[in-house]
Design an enzyme around this catalytic site. Structure first.
Site, PDB file in Angstrom:
ATOM      1  N   ASN A   1     -20.846  -5.496  30.962  1.00  0.00           N
ATOM      2  CA  ASN A   1     -21.878  -5.622  29.934  1.00  0.00           C
ATOM      3  C   ASN A   1     -23.228  -5.438  30.629  1.00  0.00           C
ATOM      4  O   ASN A   1     -23.689  -6.327  31.326  1.00  0.00           O
ATOM      5  CB  ASN A   1     -21.750  -7.022  29.300  1.00  0.00           C
ATOM      6  CG  ASN A   1     -22.853  -7.307  28.302  1.00  0.00           C
ATOM      7  OD1 ASN A   1     -23.620  -6.418  27.933  1.00  0.00           O
ATOM      8  ND2 ASN A   1     -22.942  -8.560  27.863  1.00  0.00           N
ATOM      9  N   TRP A   2     -23.806  -4.280  30.410  1.00  0.00           N
ATOM     10  CA  TRP A   2     -25.055  -3.960  31.129  1.00  0.00           C
ATOM     11  C   TRP A   2     -26.273  -4.634  30.505  1.00  0.00           C
ATOM     12  O   TRP A   2     -27.361  -4.578  31.045  1.00  0.00           O
ATOM     13  CB  TRP A   2     -25.267  -2.435  31.178  1.00  0.00           C
ATOM     14  CG  TRP A   2     -24.229  -1.692  31.954  1.00  0.00           C
ATOM     15  CD1 TRP A   2     -23.114  -2.210  32.564  1.00  0.00           C
ATOM     16  CD2 TRP A   2     -24.191  -0.274  32.208  1.00  0.00           C
ATOM     17  NE1 TRP A   2     -22.395  -1.212  33.179  1.00  0.00           N
ATOM     18  CE2 TRP A   2     -23.032  -0.016  32.973  1.00  0.00           C
ATOM     19  CE3 TRP A   2     -25.017   0.795  31.849  1.00  0.00           C
ATOM     20  CZ2 TRP A   2     -22.681   1.271  33.389  1.00  0.00           C
ATOM     21  CZ3 TRP A   2     -24.675   2.082  32.263  1.00  0.00           C
ATOM     22  CH2 TRP A   2     -23.519   2.310  33.030  1.00  0.00           C
ATOM     23  N   LYS A   3     -26.089  -5.217  29.341  1.00  0.00           N
ATOM     24  CA  LYS A   3     -27.192  -5.876  28.619  1.00  0.00           C
ATOM     25  C   LYS A   3     -28.379  -4.914  28.502  1.00  0.00           C
ATOM     26  O   LYS A   3     -28.183  -3.711  28.404  1.00  0.00           O
ATOM     27  CB  LYS A   3     -27.551  -7.198  29.293  1.00  0.00           C
ATOM     28  CG  LYS A   3     -26.308  -8.089  29.475  1.00  0.00           C
ATOM     29  CD  LYS A   3     -26.600  -9.495  29.861  1.00  0.00           C
ATOM     30  CE  LYS A   3     -25.281 -10.252  29.990  1.00  0.00           C
ATOM     31  NZ  LYS A   3     -25.458 -11.663  30.299  1.00  0.00           N
TER      32      LYS A   3
ATOM     33  N   GLU B   1     -25.805 -14.440  23.742  1.00  0.00           N
ATOM     34  CA  GLU B   1     -27.226 -14.059  23.682  1.00  0.00           C
ATOM     35  C   GLU B   1     -27.590 -13.596  22.274  1.00  0.00           C
ATOM     36  O   GLU B   1     -28.685 -13.850  21.793  1.00  0.00           O
ATOM     37  CB  GLU B   1     -27.524 -12.982  24.740  1.00  0.00           C
ATOM     38  CG  GLU B   1     -27.564 -13.599  26.131  1.00  0.00           C
ATOM     39  CD  GLU B   1     -27.178 -12.668  27.265  1.00  0.00           C
ATOM     40  OE1 GLU B   1     -27.182 -11.445  27.084  1.00  0.00           O
ATOM     41  OE2 GLU B   1     -26.854 -13.198  28.355  1.00  0.00           O
TER      42      GLU B   1
ATOM     43  N   GLU C   1     -16.646 -17.177  27.036  1.00  0.00           N
ATOM     44  CA  GLU C   1     -17.794 -17.201  27.948  1.00  0.00           C
ATOM     45  C   GLU C   1     -18.554 -18.513  27.786  1.00  0.00           C
ATOM     46  O   GLU C   1     -19.373 -18.645  26.857  1.00  0.00           O
ATOM     47  CB  GLU C   1     -18.742 -16.046  27.636  1.00  0.00           C
ATOM     48  CG  GLU C   1     -18.122 -14.678  27.790  1.00  0.00           C
ATOM     49  CD  GLU C   1     -19.186 -13.623  28.056  1.00  0.00           C
ATOM     50  OE1 GLU C   1     -19.121 -12.986  29.111  1.00  0.00           O
ATOM     51  OE2 GLU C   1     -20.086 -13.461  27.219  1.00  0.00           O
TER      52      GLU C   1
ATOM     53  N   GLY D   1     -24.942 -15.794  33.676  1.00  0.00           N
ATOM     54  CA  GLY D   1     -26.151 -15.430  34.406  1.00  0.00           C
ATOM     55  C   GLY D   1     -26.710 -16.540  35.275  1.00  0.00           C
ATOM     56  O   GLY D   1     -27.816 -16.450  35.785  1.00  0.00           O
TER      57      GLY D   1
ATOM     58  N   HIS E   1     -21.718 -12.101  21.198  1.00  0.00           N
ATOM     59  CA  HIS E   1     -22.144 -12.550  22.527  1.00  0.00           C
ATOM     60  C   HIS E   1     -23.127 -13.716  22.348  1.00  0.00           C
ATOM     61  O   HIS E   1     -23.933 -13.720  21.428  1.00  0.00           O
ATOM     62  CB  HIS E   1     -22.807 -11.389  23.281  1.00  0.00           C
ATOM     63  CG  HIS E   1     -23.056 -11.730  24.718  1.00  0.00           C
ATOM     64  ND1 HIS E   1     -24.113 -12.504  25.117  1.00  0.00           N
ATOM     65  CD2 HIS E   1     -22.351 -11.436  25.845  1.00  0.00           C
ATOM     66  CE1 HIS E   1     -24.048 -12.669  26.434  1.00  0.00           C
ATOM     67  NE2 HIS E   1     -22.984 -12.028  26.896  1.00  0.00           N
TER      68      HIS E   1
ATOM     69  N   GLY F   1     -21.444  -9.399  33.520  1.00  0.00           N
ATOM     70  CA  GLY F   1     -22.826  -8.968  33.320  1.00  0.00           C
ATOM     71  C   GLY F   1     -23.451  -8.525  34.636  1.00  0.00           C
ATOM     72  O   GLY F   1     -23.314  -7.375  35.058  1.00  0.00           O
ATOM     73  N   GLY F   2     -24.105  -9.456  35.308  1.00  0.00           N
ATOM     74  CA  GLY F   2     -24.870  -9.146  36.528  1.00  0.00           C
ATOM     75  C   GLY F   2     -24.124  -8.275  37.531  1.00  0.00           C
ATOM     76  O   GLY F   2     -24.653  -7.254  38.000  1.00  0.00           O
TER      77      GLY F   2
ATOM     78  N   SER G   1     -20.776 -15.243  35.129  1.00  0.00           N
ATOM     79  CA  SER G   1     -20.993 -15.189  36.580  1.00  0.00           C
ATOM     80  C   SER G   1     -19.758 -14.785  37.377  1.00  0.00           C
ATOM     81  O   SER G   1     -19.564 -15.280  38.491  1.00  0.00           O
ATOM     82  CB  SER G   1     -21.546 -16.524  37.101  1.00  0.00           C
ATOM     83  OG  SER G   1     -22.804 -16.788  36.519  1.00  0.00           O
TER      84      SER G   1
HETATM   85  P1  PGA Z   1     -22.896 -12.661  33.801  1.00  0.00           P
HETATM   86  O1  PGA Z   1     -22.860 -12.219  32.259  1.00  0.00           O
HETATM   87  O2  PGA Z   1     -21.700 -12.065  34.464  1.00  0.00           O
HETATM   88  O3  PGA Z   1     -24.198 -12.095  34.325  1.00  0.00           O
HETATM   89  O4  PGA Z   1     -22.869 -14.157  33.817  1.00  0.00           O
HETATM   90  C1  PGA Z   1     -21.665 -12.250  31.540  1.00  0.00           C
HETATM   91  C2  PGA Z   1     -21.916 -11.917  30.090  1.00  0.00           C
HETATM   92  O5  PGA Z   1     -22.948 -12.353  29.549  1.00  0.00           O
HETATM   93  O6  PGA Z   1     -21.112 -11.216  29.443  1.00  0.00           O
END
Ligand code: PGA
Length: 258
Positions: free
Chosen positions: A11-13, A103, A173, A179, A101, A240-241, A219
């Protein structure tokens, strides 16, 4: 027991313009071997503005990575300024769409009802939803994980047919782990992913619960991926990251070798 092929999704956000996106997908394709892709399904979820560029590279170079999106609207078309319809994504060969998600829920007010509409719209457009769920730290500390997850699943899946749930992906999640560098322990992640599967069993039936793929997200890094991804009810990861580095993402995908 049904064998479920793991799905590891990046997930590149809101990161990377389309030039940077092309570079990352090319680097990733060099870092992965045929064996990796045979063992694990991989999807990348760039921002909307990058989708066409990434699709072109994936197709031209025959890279067996699935294209994914991070969100969509539930309506097919119309006066919804700033929104993207599911069919616009399927036309770009998008196969997976993340919905719900945390967010989107926390920053953009997305409700379980919205998520439910999106799940149905994604299925209708012949793509696979990756429906995310997860609790806050306050909910965890108050002992409300089970209630919260079960409600998110029950309302998010309302009216979705068993066959469609069998083909979909649910991502657990924990919000406190996204993050932050704080990964859930493999045992905690397994416990909630088992709860997700038990809830699907409760709402549907055994074949559906056996077939649905459940990802862990929060994470996940090359160092933590092996222990997380070898838990019995965890069938992949939403990353994500670490997905913004071709090397780190490839190392997560190669968790079996590490
Ligand atoms: P993260 O993000 O790996 O940076 O914690 C995961 C996500 O939000 O899908």
């Amino acid at each position: 027991m049904t064998s479920r092929k793991p799905l590891i999704s990046g997930n590149w956000k809101m990161n990377l313009n389309h030039f940077e996106a092309i570079q990352l997908i090319q680097k990733l394709s060099y870092a992965l071997t045929k064996d990796d892709i045979e063992a694990v399904d991989v999807s990348v979820h760039p921002p909307f503005t990058d989708l066409r560029s990434v699709q072109t590279v994936l197709q031209a170079d025959k890279i067996p990575i699935a294209l994914g999106a991070q969100n969509c609207h539930w309506e097919a078309k119309g006066a919804f300024t700033g929104e993207i319809a599911p069919a616009m994504l399927s036309k770009l060969s998008v196969q997976y769409v993340i919905t719900g998600h945390s967010e989107r829920r926390q920053l953009f007010g997305e409700t379980n009802e919205d998520v439910n509409r999106k799940v149905k719209a994604i299925v209708k457009a012949e793509m696979t939803p990756i429906m995310a769920c997860g609790e806050t730290l306050e909910q965890r500390e108050a002992g409300e994980v089970e209630d919260h997850i079960v409600t998110q699943l029950r309302e998010g899946l309302a009216g979705v047919k068993a066959d469609d749930v069998s083909n979909m992906v649910i991502a657990y999640e924990p919000i406190w782990a996204i993050g932050t560098g704080a990964t859930a322990t493999p045992e905690d992640a397994q416990e909630v992913c088992a709860l997700v599967r038990a809830t699907v069993l409760d709402l549907y039936n055994k074949p559906t619960a056996d077939a649905v793929r459940i990802q862990y997200g929060g994470s996940v890094k090359p160092g933590t991926a092996p222990e997380i991804l070898t838990q019995p009810d965890i069938d992949g990861a939403l990353i994500g990251g670490a997905a913004l580095s071709a090397e780190d993402f490839a190392h997560c995908i190669q968790y079996r070798l590490r």
